[in-house]
Write an enzyme that holds these catalytic residues in place. Structure first.
Site, PDB file in Angstrom:
ATOM      1  N   ASP A 328      20.412  15.280 -20.896  1.00  0.00           N
ATOM      2  CA  ASP A 328      21.279  15.552 -22.404  1.00  0.00           C
ATOM      3  C   ASP A 328      20.973  17.151 -22.478  1.00  0.00           C
ATOM      4  OD1 ASP A 328      22.228  15.375 -24.875  1.00  0.00           O
ATOM      5  OD2 ASP A 328      20.531  14.753 -25.957  1.00  0.00           O
ATOM      6  N   ASN A 705     -13.646  -2.241   8.652  1.00  0.00           N
ATOM      7  CA  ASN A 705     -12.351  -2.160   7.651  1.00  0.00           C
ATOM      8  C   ASN A 705     -13.104  -1.966   6.335  1.00  0.00           C
ATOM      9  OD1 ASN A 705      -9.996  -3.467   7.074  1.00  0.00           O
ATOM     10  ND2 ASN A 705     -11.133  -5.244   5.863  1.00  0.00           N
ATOM     11  N   ASP A 709     -11.499   2.256   5.929  1.00  0.00           N
ATOM     12  CA  ASP A 709     -10.453   1.967   5.462  1.00  0.00           C
ATOM     13  C   ASP A 709     -10.245   2.543   3.824  1.00  0.00           C
ATOM     14  OD1 ASP A 709      -9.185   0.750   7.531  1.00  0.00           O
ATOM     15  OD2 ASP A 709      -8.651  -1.131   6.565  1.00  0.00           O
TER      16      ASP A 709
END
Length: 865
Positions: A328, A705, A709
């Protein structure tokens, strides 16, 4: 009488129907009606409970596979592995749930901040109450500047004007009357004796009998429709869904192959299965969803500090794909403050700053503009119509106070402004004379002018009329709104429209809503970033073109089109022509959704701004709906993905920049996870193919892991904003995470990590002790992955982006390094005792991937994934 016919009833009939008197409702009546009608608020769609949100976190394909693996592990007696897997999954679910709750809390806080109050007459007295407590039958008392909180029938009007743009899309204020209207089936905008929730008073005062509240208002009806609309998934959600399924299937196939080879080699069934499950757990980046959530959450917090509140987390990432911004004009690109730019008086042009109150012509023009005016500045708060306020501010700029001038020349008569006449006249006592001042549209006043203000107030000549017309044309062609100021002496203060003839011309005043200071640079930044800014406005074409040219949105007037021209185009024709236009003027809310769809059908990701109720469908249609926090309606905010608390175009551009940076960080975190996991798989494949002992124990894989990770991946996701990204083109919405360059990069880095791990494993095997070999392989893989976090920070070398510019990566590395050494030294998780030389071998080999990848980036660049 039906509710829809209130505008056809007289004031007396309405008051009787609503069972209310001129004194308003009593406290007893309010309590009874509160039970019957409830609160005056828009009900949201059914909110998800915390438990629903929590359980939804387990619907991801990767997570479902891990749950199955954990359950099987329990049946096989390996409870330790099962516990570790379940802990990881539950932590991820908690993170996602907490973030969802925080996002909802931010939105509710915003709504509370915007909660208005209303003035009502009760028990014969005017009191102020929270708008949610307004009830059917209440008498709303309205004054200039008030927001209207319910639908109602006007019972009293004194020059009452209402801006209904949020509902009808019409920017001009509407004159409201208390008269009965006999026509049937009138559009909302033509019901001059009704007011509607979400609109606001620009002028005058009045009283309104409330006929509808909450979801029964016109805004509430639209809210119901929007609540039923379906939301689309963002590019990242779609990509992660596809990516997760492909990855899981690939890893499962690899694990099945390794499991089969282990069985063929004579390994125990349970041991083979547990090793395959452990490998799957290590290879599947189950932390991915939580890492993405955390990175997006941090991004939303940073964006909130820059005036952008994100309602839906994935929208942050979608911002990075935006290629079209449909914005706008008023308040977003401009200041939303009408400001006088130039005047024409005495046959000359002057800028607003050049006016001199000591000059008689200038003083008269300033005084008359202030006197024929209903607006004011009340304790620095502007009250009234924006055009009239511009005249008041012009006076303030030259130290002229409206209260003082109006006190010197009191108003004794008036003809209020009428949108049909486009004129307003007021009579003021000046000494012993009555002077009528008339201001309004130039084309309406020119035929009424017979004299021109000068020392002798002489008869106006054709040449002078032509000069006035030329001045008006020059202002109009520059996109300025022009009003003329005239006057005449009258005998009586009781004037009529017949008196608005034979006027004396004083001058023209040209004004506009000027662009924000930062808008031009923001537009330039967009264009440099490959994003096309498009202006969609209800204003006239000339005004829109003038502002768009100043900001650099368009170069030629041919790039602008009006709503009436769009009406003549079919959807296919609009799609074919949409890229030719940068400005859409005099558009209705219905046009907006067609424009958004046309850009989307061209393959673009669209951000759409809006503040009105009728903007809501277009906000929902766009990939990124951006609502205005200051001027936006609740319905527009609920339909949006993002809310701007400062209603500023620059904030959208900053948000897109943040979105690109966040996506790059997410992609780098995924690359870190996959390259490290690929390294582990390559090592296991190597050992399996060459009939070597298993290089890792299941507990080693689970530890790797957990340790390598989450922390480094989150740290990579917190990488500081990269300004270079805004010089690139928007990302293709259909681009897959697993494109060829990305996969080759992951494979290359995974092979290097696997190579050093295999070397460590072979060195350990040469000692004749398998436990030493698995320990060295475990430690090397773990440490090299921790160091690999520095490689994955950016496509550029850490020497270019700054070695210490992301302290989070250093913290993650040092924490992981400390924990790893603690495990090795204390012999935890079935690791063997190592010699000093073996420790040095692990440290040295772990540094090799970091050195190789950094040298490659520094001297040869890095292939962009």
């Amino acid at each position: 009488m039906k509710v829809t016919e209130y505008y056809q009833a007289s004031v007396q009939e309405v008051m009787k129907k609503l069972d209310v008197t001129q004194y308003g409702l009593t406290d007893y009546e309010v309590r009874g009606r509160q039970k019957k009608y409830g609160y005056n608020e828009l009900k949201e769609g059914k909110q998800k409970s915390i438990f629903q949100v929590f359980f939804e976190q387990f619907q991801d394909f990767l997570v479902l596979i891990l749950i199955v693996a954990a359950v099987v592990s329990i049946f096989l007696g390996d409870t330790d592995s099962s516990i570790v897997i379940l802990i990881v999954i539950i932590l991820n679910a908690i993170l996602g749930t907490v973030q969802h709750a925080r996002a909802e809390k931010s939105l509710n806080s915003l709504k509370e901040m915007a909660a208005p109050v209303s003035k009502v007459k009760r028990n014969g007295e005017i009191i102020e109450i929270p708008s949610r407590n307004v009830i059917v039958g209440d008498l709303l008392i309205l004054e200039a500047g008030d927001s209207i909180s319910a639908d109602g029938r006007v019972v009293e009007s004194h020059s009452l004007q209402i801006n209904e743009s949020s509902l009808t899309g019409e920017s001009l204020a509407v004159d409201k009357v208390a008269n009965t209207i006999v026509e049937t089936e009138l559009a909302l905008g033509d019901r001059k004796n009704m007011v509607y929730s979400g609109s606001f008073v620009t002028n005058g005062r009045g009283a309104v009998a409330v006929t509808s509240i909450g979801m029964n208002t016109e805004i509430g009806k639209i809210a119901k429709l929007i609540d039923n609309a379906k939301e689309k998934k963002t590019p990242l959600q779609v990509n992660l869904d596809k990516f997760g399924k492909r990855l899981a299937i690939g890893i499962i196939l690899i694990c099945i192959v390794i499991f089969a080879l282990d069985i063929i080699r004579g390994r125990e069934l349970i041991d083979s299965f547990m090793f395959a499950v452990s490998l799957a757990v290590a290879a599947i980046p189950e932390a991915l969803s939580s890492i993405v959530t955390i990175v997006l959450a941090v991004g939303t917090q940073n964006m909130a500090k820059e005036n952008a509140i994100i309602r839906k987390l994935p929208a942050v990432e979608s911002l990075g794909s935006v290629s079209i911004i449909c914005t706008d004009k008023t308040g977003t690109l401009t200041q939303n403050k009408m400001t006088v730019q130039e005047v024409y008086t005495g046959g000359q042009f002057f800028s607003s700053n050049e006016m001199e109150p000591n000059n008689p012509n200038h003083k008269k023009l300033l005084d008359f503009a202030i006197l024929c005016n209903d607006s004011m500045m009340l304790r620095e708060k502007p009250i009234g119509d924006p055009t009239e306020l511009a005249l008041i501010k012009l006076g303030h700029g030259h130290e002229l106070n409206e209260q003082m001038i109006r006190g010197l020349h009191p108003r004794v008569g008036e003809i209020p402004f009428d949108s049909t006449r486009k004129l307003m006249s007021t009579v003021h006592r000046m000494g012993n004379r009555n002077v009528m001042i008339t201001k309004g549209a130039v084309d309406e006043l020119i035929p009424r002018i017979s004299r021109i203000d000068s020392s002798s107030s002489s008869i106006i000549t054709n040449k002078q009329l032509e000069q006035i017309n030329q001045a008006n044309a020059a202002f109009s062609n520059a996109g300025l709104r022009v009003i003329a100021i005239t006057y005449k002496e009258v005998f009586s203060s009781n004037i009529s429209e017949k008196d608005e003839q034979g006027l004396t011309f004083v001058g023209l005043i040209a004004m506009m809503d000027p662009p924000r200071d930062e808008s031009a640079q923001a537009v330039a930044d967009c264009i440099e970033a490959g994003i096309k800014p498009v202006m969609i406005t209800g204003d006239h074409k000339i005004t829109a073109i003038a502002i768009a040219k100043q900001l650099g949105i368009l170069k030629s007037p041919d790039e602008a089109i009006e709503g009436k021209e769009i009406e003549k185009l079919s959807d296919r024709e609009l799609k074919n022509k949409v890229e030719s236009f940068s400005v859409y003027a005099r558009v209705s809310p219905e046009h907006k959704i067609r424009i958004v769809k046309a850009w989307q059908e061209k393959g673009h990701v669209v951000a759409m701004t809006g503040d009105g109720v009728n903007d809501a469908p277009a906000l929902k249609q766009a990939e990124i709906g951006v609502a205005m926090g200051k001027t936006g309606t609740e319905v527009a905010k609920d339909a949006s993905s993002m809310i701007l608390t400062d209603d500023n175009f620059l904030t959208i551009v900053k948000s897109i920049s943040n979105g690109r940076s966040i996506y790059a960080n997410i992609k780098n975190a995924i690359k870190f996870l996959l390259s490290g996991n690929a390294g582990a798989i390559f090592v296991v494949l190597y050992a399996t193919l060459f009939a070597l002992p298993a290089p890792f124990l299941p507990i080693h894989l689970l530890f790797i892991n957990l340790l390598t990770d989450s922390l480094p991946a989150i740290a990579i996701g917190l990488e500081p904003h990269n300004k270079k990204l805004m010089k690139e083109k928007p990302r293709n919405i259909n681009e897959s995470l697993l494109n060829k360059k990305f996969v080759s990069q992951v494979g290359f880095e995974g092979l290097i990590i696997a190579a050093v791990t295999i070397i460590a494993f072979q060195v350990g095997l040469s000692t004749g002790d398998t436990a030493v070999a698995t320990t060295m392989a475990f430690a090397t893989l773990c440490l090299s992955r921790l160091l690999h976090g520095f490689n994955c920070r950016s496509e550029d070398s850490i020497f270019k982006i700054g070695i210490f510019s992301n302290l989070a990566v250093w913290i993650a590395f040092l924490l992981g390094f400390t924990i790893l050494n603690f495990v090795l030294i204390n012999g935890l998780f079935e690791v063997a005792d190592l010699t000093s030389n073996q420790y040095l071998m692990i440290y040295g080999l772990s540094l090799v991937p970091l050195v190789i990848i950094q040298v490659r980036k520094l001297f040869f660049g890095s292939a962009k994934a």
